[in-house]
Design an enzyme around this catalytic site. Structure first.
Site, short mmCIF file in Angstrom:
data_model
loop_
_atom_site.label_atom_id
_atom_site.label_comp_id
_atom_site.label_asym_id
_atom_site.label_seq_id
_atom_site.Cartn_x
_atom_site.Cartn_y
_atom_site.Cartn_z
N ASP A 194 0.84 -1.19 0.00
CA ASP A 194 0.00 0.00 0.00
C ASP A 194 0.89 1.25 0.00
OD1 ASP A 194 -2.83 1.06 0.38
OD2 ASP A 194 -3.05 -0.98 1.12
N ASP B 176 -3.35 4.45 -2.36
CA ASP B 176 -4.50 4.89 -1.58
C ASP B 176 -4.97 6.28 -2.05
OD1 ASP B 176 -6.15 4.37 0.86
OD2 ASP B 176 -5.16 6.18 1.60
N GLU C 95 -6.77 3.55 -5.91
CA GLU C 95 -8.12 3.68 -5.34
C GLU C 95 -8.70 4.99 -5.87
OE1 GLU C 95 -10.25 3.66 -0.95
OE2 GLU C 95 -8.31 4.62 -1.20
N HIS D 270 -10.48 -4.23 2.35
CA HIS D 270 -10.43 -3.91 3.77
C HIS D 270 -11.44 -2.83 4.17
CE1 HIS D 270 -8.04 -1.02 1.60
NE2 HIS D 270 -8.13 -0.20 2.63
N ASP D 271 -12.08 -2.18 3.18
CA ASP D 271 -13.04 -1.10 3.46
C ASP D 271 -14.49 -1.54 3.26
OD1 ASP D 271 -11.22 0.86 4.19
OD2 ASP D 271 -10.96 1.59 2.14
#
Length: 566
Positions: free
Chosen positions: A98, A204, A262, A337-338
């Protein structure tokens, strides 16, 4: 169309705190991941994506980084990360990390200097603005609402100004307009790890580095709060493409590095193509959020809406077809993960149907064009936390902030809190952060500690990797077979064209994949009731796969049945 490794590969996302605890402290760690690389390899996975493991005070589970070149002490050491990279490469797998560079932790030395004085050379490394005064009263510079609630501005007594934070106040936004900031990011957060052998980054909030720096007020759409959503002002700012071209030219192009960004709140395919077109030299892929936001209500994700399968089809078709005739690429995912668990949101977590719907969704994800992403636990059919769990079992800052905001606004109204709790039970991020279920032993074999950092799901005795690895009819065995099939028919499933059939059918999703002289039809029953099959679609075709035993040619699809015809 070119066939780079990141197009052909299947990616497996790992959330470090919840994957495997190696030292018995109740929290997952880097050596725990390394210890299970053979398990991951056995899935048929080609690429591992590890969520943030960097040094962090953990206000937002590691997305608040205080040192890009160090490791959160409970996860391990830099040497442990080196061993993980080597372990992946030794098994013929690649690994991506990430990259979180829209903001840092408030404890990062850069911010500590920035907040020490207006005269400090790093003061302009973050975004500071004076207050505005209305009738002599101090107010933030604008009314933007943060992604975790409240204002995006935090007052600092020492500086006498506000600093910007799109997320928690402990996550101040970096000032990307400052070229020194960009060079520090390239060196500290990117080259450092690329030189150690990492194969790329999931980036991200990749469209938030450039904002409207004049900070106009957002339109008032929620009159009961002073803070308004400002996605159009926060995302895709005026210098966004310039920044990404520079990042690609100065860093990424010098390595054979994979990038997937993202990209929230960017609904226009032409705009997305501007990010991922090969000729644009910015990103290779992005995550489009239409499917994972499908059940979000207008008010908030915590007031979910019922959606129609035609809406699912529309979103799927949009992001499958937008790369046709150009040099872009796309991604396939239903979990990260979200999100909550895909079985609970798109299938059924009723024990009668949970495994079937997990397999049906596996058929979907492994037959779509683009790079396929699997989130840890998805391959064994993990589901959302039980509805009997109280709010005290939830840990995520976003969820708790929203719940407490509702509690404050309503004076603790029981009906209002029950309503928001129903939403939390479906869409909260914590559902995908429950510890991985390795076996039927205490704490699902995740940790030898008496207590794990987050409660293990109650169903680990019947849903776990060890049990499923020995069962040829399990969700795990089915996922492995579907990944093998995807690779066997890569021309068709990875690269083939996509066409929806029978669009108005609200129970069954049907689509054709086609490439040169190969053609497949995928039919998926999204309900717990038998559904008639459109026999016109399957004329002169034979069943290649079903998620039920055998290869039934019956004209009726069983509950949550998925079939592939060839």
């Amino acid at each position: 169309m070119t066939k780079e490794w990141w197009k052909e590969g299947v990616v497996y996302q790992i959330y470090p705190s919840s994957f495997k605890d190696s030292n018995g402290d109740g929290i997952g760690d880097i050596p725990g991941i390394t210890s299970e690389l053979d398990y991951i390899k056995s899935l048929g996975v080609d690429i591992i994506w590890v969520s943030p493991f960097y040094k962090s005070p953990q206000y937002d589970m590691g997305y608040d980084i205080s040192d890009y070149q160090d490791v959160y002490e409970q996860y391990g050491t830099v040497e442990d990360v080196d061993a993980l990279i080597q372990g992946c490469h030794d098994r013929g797998m690649r690994i991506i990390f990430d990259l979180v560079v829209n903001h840092t932790s408030h404890l990062h030395p850069w911010f500590q200097e920035s907040a020490s004085s207006k005269n400090n050379p790093k003061h302009d490394w973050y975004i500071w603005r004076p207050a505005r005064y209305i009738n002599g009263e101090r107010h933030p510079p604008c009314n933007w609402r943060g992604f975790f609630g409240g204002s995006v501005w935090e007052w600092d007594d020492n500086i006498g100004e506000y600093y910007l934070h799109l997320f928690a106040k402990e996550q101040p936004d970096l000032n990307w307009d400052n070229p020194d900031v960009r060079q520090a990011i390239y060196n500290d957060a990117m080259r450092f790890w690329l030189d150690k052998g990492v194969d790329g980054f999931r980036i991200d909030t990749v469209n938030m580095y450039s904002k409207r720096l004049d900070f106009p007020d957002a339109p008032v759409v929620e009159p009961d709060t002073p803070w308004q959503p400002a996605y159009d002002l926060i995302c895709n700012g005026p210098r966004m493409h310039e920044f990404l071209r520079e990042m690609n030219y100065e860093v990424l192009s010098k390595y054979d590095a994979m990038t997937v960004g993202e990209l929230p709140h960017t609904p226009d395919p032409a705009h997305v193509l501007g990010y991922i077109s090969a000729s644009a030299c910015q990103l290779q892929q992005v995550f489009q959020m239409d499917l994972v936001f499908l059940d979000f209500g207008e008010r908030s994700k915590y007031y979910p809406r019922k959606w129609a399968l035609t809406e699912f089809k529309e979103a799927l078709e949009k992001w499958q077809c937008f790369i046709e005739g150009n040099d872009g690429w796309t991604t396939n995912f239903l979990e990260n993960h979200d999100t909550g668990r895909s079985v609970s949101r798109y299938g059924s977590d009723d024990p009668r149907f949970a495994a079937l719907s997990a397999k049906m969704l596996a058929v979907l994800l492994t037959t779509l064009t683009g790079t396929t992403y699997v989130y840890q636990g998805q391959e064994i059919g993990m589901v959302n936390a039980p509805k009997t769990w109280p709010i005290e079992e939830y840990k995520d800052i976003e969820t708790l902030n929203y719940y407490n905001e509702v509690k404050q606004i309503t004076g603790g109204d029981k009906v209002a809190l029950e309503e928001v709790m129903r939403g939390i039970q479906l869409t909260a991020r914590d559902h995908n952060r429950l510890p991985f279920q390795w076996n039927a032993n205490a704490n699902a074999g995740f940790t030898s500690s008496a207590k794990s950092w987050m409660r293990v799901h109650d169903n680990y005795g019947v849903v776990n990797a060890t049990q499923q690895s020995e069962d040829p009819s399990s969700v795990l065995s089915f996922w492995k077979s579907m990944i093998r099939l995807r690779k066997q028919y890569s021309e068709l499933f990875v690269h083939g064209s996509f066409t929806i059939c029978d669009f108005e059918n609200e129970a069954v999703l049907s689509y054709v994949k086609e490439e040169t002289n190969k053609r497949a039809l995928v039919v998926l029953n999204f309900t717990d009731k038998p559904q008639e099959l459109n026999l016109k679609l399957v004329k002169d075709m034979t069943v290649l796969v079903s998620n039920y035993s055998g290869k039934s040619m019956e004209p009726v699809l069983k509950p949550f049945e998925g079939r592939i015809y060839i």
